[in-house]
Enzyme design. Structure first.
Site, PDB file in Angstrom:
ATOM      1  N   ASP A   9       0.865  -1.174   0.000  1.00  0.00           N
ATOM      2  CA  ASP A   9       0.000   0.000   0.000  1.00  0.00           C
ATOM      3  C   ASP A   9       0.908   1.233   0.000  1.00  0.00           C
ATOM      4  O   ASP A   9       2.105   1.131   0.270  1.00  0.00           O
ATOM      5  CB  ASP A   9      -0.890  -0.043   1.248  1.00  0.00           C
ATOM      6  CG  ASP A   9      -1.699   1.224   1.432  1.00  0.00           C
ATOM      7  OD1 ASP A   9      -2.438   1.594   0.501  1.00  0.00           O
ATOM      8  OD2 ASP A   9      -1.586   1.850   2.503  1.00  0.00           O
ATOM      9  N   ASP A  11      -0.234   5.218   0.915  1.00  0.00           N
ATOM     10  CA  ASP A  11      -0.502   6.188   1.977  1.00  0.00           C
ATOM     11  C   ASP A  11      -0.701   5.490   3.316  1.00  0.00           C
ATOM     12  O   ASP A  11      -1.532   4.589   3.433  1.00  0.00           O
ATOM     13  CB  ASP A  11      -1.758   7.006   1.651  1.00  0.00           C
ATOM     14  CG  ASP A  11      -1.608   7.785   0.350  1.00  0.00           C
ATOM     15  OD1 ASP A  11      -0.988   8.855   0.392  1.00  0.00           O
ATOM     16  OD2 ASP A  11      -2.104   7.318  -0.692  1.00  0.00           O
ATOM     17  N   ASP A 171      -1.765  -0.747   5.923  1.00  0.00           N
ATOM     18  CA  ASP A 171      -2.006  -0.143   7.234  1.00  0.00           C
ATOM     19  C   ASP A 171      -3.482  -0.014   7.569  1.00  0.00           C
ATOM     20  O   ASP A 171      -3.827   0.631   8.561  1.00  0.00           O
ATOM     21  CB  ASP A 171      -1.379   1.260   7.270  1.00  0.00           C
ATOM     22  CG  ASP A 171      -2.105   2.220   6.342  1.00  0.00           C
ATOM     23  OD1 ASP A 171      -2.641   3.230   6.816  1.00  0.00           O
ATOM     24  OD2 ASP A 171      -2.166   1.948   5.125  1.00  0.00           O
TER      25      ASP A 171
END
Length: 221
Positions: A9, A11, A171
């Site tokens: 991922d 951001d 995240d």
């Protein structure tokens, strides 16, 4: 090795980009004479793509208002895109150890999978000198967004690995659910944008507190 490829991922995993988004959000809200919002609120709303983020800003809440006017939302999204185009990467920084960690994984095929639009993703990656680390880049406007498994399975196909040989590093709940739907193991990083949720509740295979903690996981034999 247990894992032949890593899917990342962007951001909240590699890059702390919330300040760019926070500024663009408040410029957009000001344009429309809506009340501005805090950086903490914007951070809690990140993770489902810009369109959803803007609608949350207009609603002033994580839950998008059922009374939100679609024409207003479209106008706000267009305004946000204009502001973000000017800001993307200006205040974004790599999380601690990301550069070291990616360098240590130089020999492993890697894909970047983000819900961010390609025009912003490429600009951000270039500004932070990340582009060369990835063999494949899948963006939010290429196909279905996470938590759909589609971008993860597409990345595996492009990297020429089986899903069972790949691992997702993210995240948020979207990353975990996408990986589970694709039957791909997942590392959940606890320092990013988790929308206030405990990621352990979603049963990822691994929970890591820093980027360097992923190295022993990815280098298992």
């Amino acid at each position: 090795m247990k894992y032949e490829a890593a899917l990342f991922d962007l951001d909240g995993t590699l890059v702390d980009s919330v300040y760019d988004l926070y500024i663009a959000m408040n410029l957009t809200l000001s344009d429309l004479a809506f009340p501005i919002v805090s950086q903490r609120l914007v951070e809690s709303w990140v993770g489902n793509g810009i369109d959803v983020l803007v609608k949350r800003g207009l609603s002033g809440d994580m839950q998008i208002s059922e009374h939100l006017d679609s024409a207003l939302a479209d106008k706000a999204i267009a305004l946000f895109y204009g502001h973000y185009e000017q800001l993307v990467g200006e205040y974004s920084v790599l999380y601690q150890h990301v550069e070291t960690g990616l360098a240590a994984l130089r020999g492993m095929p890697k894909a970047l999978i983000t819900n961010k639009a390609r025009r912003f993703t490429e600009k951000l990656l270039d500004k932070l000198a990340l582009t060369s680390h990835f063999d494949v880049i899948v963006c939010g406007d290429d196909m279905a967004k996470k938590p759909s498994p589609e971008p993860l399975l597409f990345a595996c196909q492009q990297l020429n690995v089986q899903a069972s040989q790949a691992i997702m590093i993210g995240d948020s709940k979207s990353d975990i659910l996408a990986a589970q739907a694709a039957r791909i193991d997942v590392v959940a990083l606890t320092y990013g944008y988790n929308q206030g949720e405990s990621l352990s509740d979603y049963n990822p295979q691994y929970l890591c507190g820093t980027f360097l903690d992923i190295l022993p996981v990815l280098n298992q034999r």
